[in-house]
Design an enzyme around this catalytic site. Structure first.
Site, mmCIF file in Angstrom:
data_model
loop_
_atom_site.group_PDB
_atom_site.id
_atom_site.type_symbol
_atom_site.label_atom_id
_atom_site.label_comp_id
_atom_site.label_asym_id
_atom_site.label_seq_id
_atom_site.Cartn_x
_atom_site.Cartn_y
_atom_site.Cartn_z
ATOM 1 N N GLU A 168 0.814 -1.212 0.000
ATOM 2 C CA GLU A 168 0.000 0.000 0.000
ATOM 3 C C GLU A 168 0.850 1.265 0.000
ATOM 4 O O GLU A 168 0.636 2.167 -0.792
ATOM 5 C CB GLU A 168 -0.935 0.005 1.210
ATOM 6 C CG GLU A 168 -1.866 1.193 1.220
ATOM 7 C CD GLU A 168 -2.846 1.159 2.368
ATOM 8 O OE1 GLU A 168 -3.281 2.253 2.780
ATOM 9 O OE2 GLU A 168 -3.181 0.070 2.865
ATOM 10 N N ASP A 169 1.819 1.339 0.900
ATOM 11 C CA ASP A 169 2.692 2.511 0.976
ATOM 12 C C ASP A 169 4.161 2.088 0.939
ATOM 13 O O ASP A 169 5.015 2.714 1.540
ATOM 14 C CB ASP A 169 2.385 3.320 2.243
ATOM 15 C CG ASP A 169 2.586 2.523 3.521
ATOM 16 O OD1 ASP A 169 2.829 1.299 3.445
ATOM 17 O OD2 ASP A 169 2.498 3.124 4.608
ATOM 18 N N GLU A 170 4.410 1.014 0.197
ATOM 19 C CA GLU A 170 5.758 0.444 0.142
ATOM 20 C C GLU A 170 6.243 0.327 -1.297
ATOM 21 O O GLU A 170 5.482 -0.017 -2.200
ATOM 22 C CB GLU A 170 5.765 -0.941 0.792
ATOM 23 C CG GLU A 170 5.481 -0.864 2.275
ATOM 24 C CD GLU A 170 4.579 -1.981 2.750
ATOM 25 O OE1 GLU A 170 4.186 -2.826 1.940
ATOM 26 O OE2 GLU A 170 4.258 -1.982 3.944
#
Length: 181
Positions: free
Chosen positions: A119-121
Site C-alpha cells: 500500500e505505501d511500500e
C-alpha cells in the site's frame, strides 16, 4: 454459379476478417491480463508479484555461478501514510503515491527496477557496480529524492517521511519471499 462463387468468396473473406479480429482482441486481452497481474494500477510500476519474480532469477543464477553479480534491494516504507489518507483523503494519498513512484523512477538508472510492493511500500533492485556505488549510497539517494521537496497536490504541500531497509545480494543471502514488506 457465379453468384454462388461470389457468395463463397465473400463468406471466406468475412471468416478471415473475423479470425484476424479475434486474434487481435485475444492479444489485447492477454496484454491487459498481464498488466493487471504484474503492474500496479495506480503507479504503473511493477507490483510485488513481478518484483519477486524479477528478484528470484538473479538469485538463482548467483547460486549456480562462481562470478556472482552483486545487487542492492532497497525497500521503502512511507511513514505514517495512513495519516495522510485519513486527514487529507485518498485522492491526495493516491497522488502522493504516484509522485513517489515518478521520483524514484526518475532518480534511478535504467538498470534499476522500481516496484510498488504494498500500500505505501516501494522496492528498488539495482545491480551494483562502480557507477552505482554501494547499496547504502542507493538508499541515501532514495531518501534524498523523497525528502528533498514536499509533494504538491491540489495546491497543498505534503512533506513525506520514509524509512528504508537495505540488503545486498548475495552478501545478505535473502530469500525473495523474505524481502520486507
Amino acid at each position: 454459379s457465379d453468384e454462388i462463387g461470389s457468395a463463397i468468396q465473400l463468406a471466406q473473406k468475412l471468416i478471415n476478417q473475423n479470425a484476424e479480429n479475434i486474434k487481435r482482441i485475444k492479444g489485447a486481452a492477454e496484454n491487459k491480463i498481464h498488466k493487471l497481474a504484474y503492474y500496479d494500477t495506480l503507479t504503473g510500476l511493477p507490483n510485488r508479484t513481478l518484483f519477486i519474480q524479477n528478484l528470484t532469477e538473479p538469485m538463482r543464477e548467483s547460486s549456480n555461478n562462481e562470478q556472482t553479480e552483486r545487487f542492492a534491494v532497497v525497500t521503502l516504507d512511507l511513514d505514517h501514510f495512513k495519516d495522510i489518507n485519513d486527514s487529507m483523503g485518498h485522492n491526495v494519498g493516491d497522488a502522493i503515491l504516484r509522485g513517489v513512484g515518478k521520483r524514484l523512477r526518475a532518480a534511478m538508472p535504467e538498470s534499476a527496477t522500481v516496484s510498488r510492493t504494498g500500500e505505501d511500500e516501494f522496492a528498488v533492485t539495482l545491480p551494483l557496480d562502480k557507477d552505482t556505488g554501494e547499496a547504502r549510497d542507493v538508499a541515501a539517494k532514495i531518501l534524498s529524492v523523497i525528502r528533498s521537496e514536499p509533494f504538491k497536490v491540489f495546491n497543498e504541500e505534503s512533506q513525506v517521511r520514509a524509512s528504508v531497509r537495505v540488503s545486498t545480494s548475495p552478501d545478505d543471502a535473502i530469500a525473495p519471499d523474505h524481502v520486507p514488506n
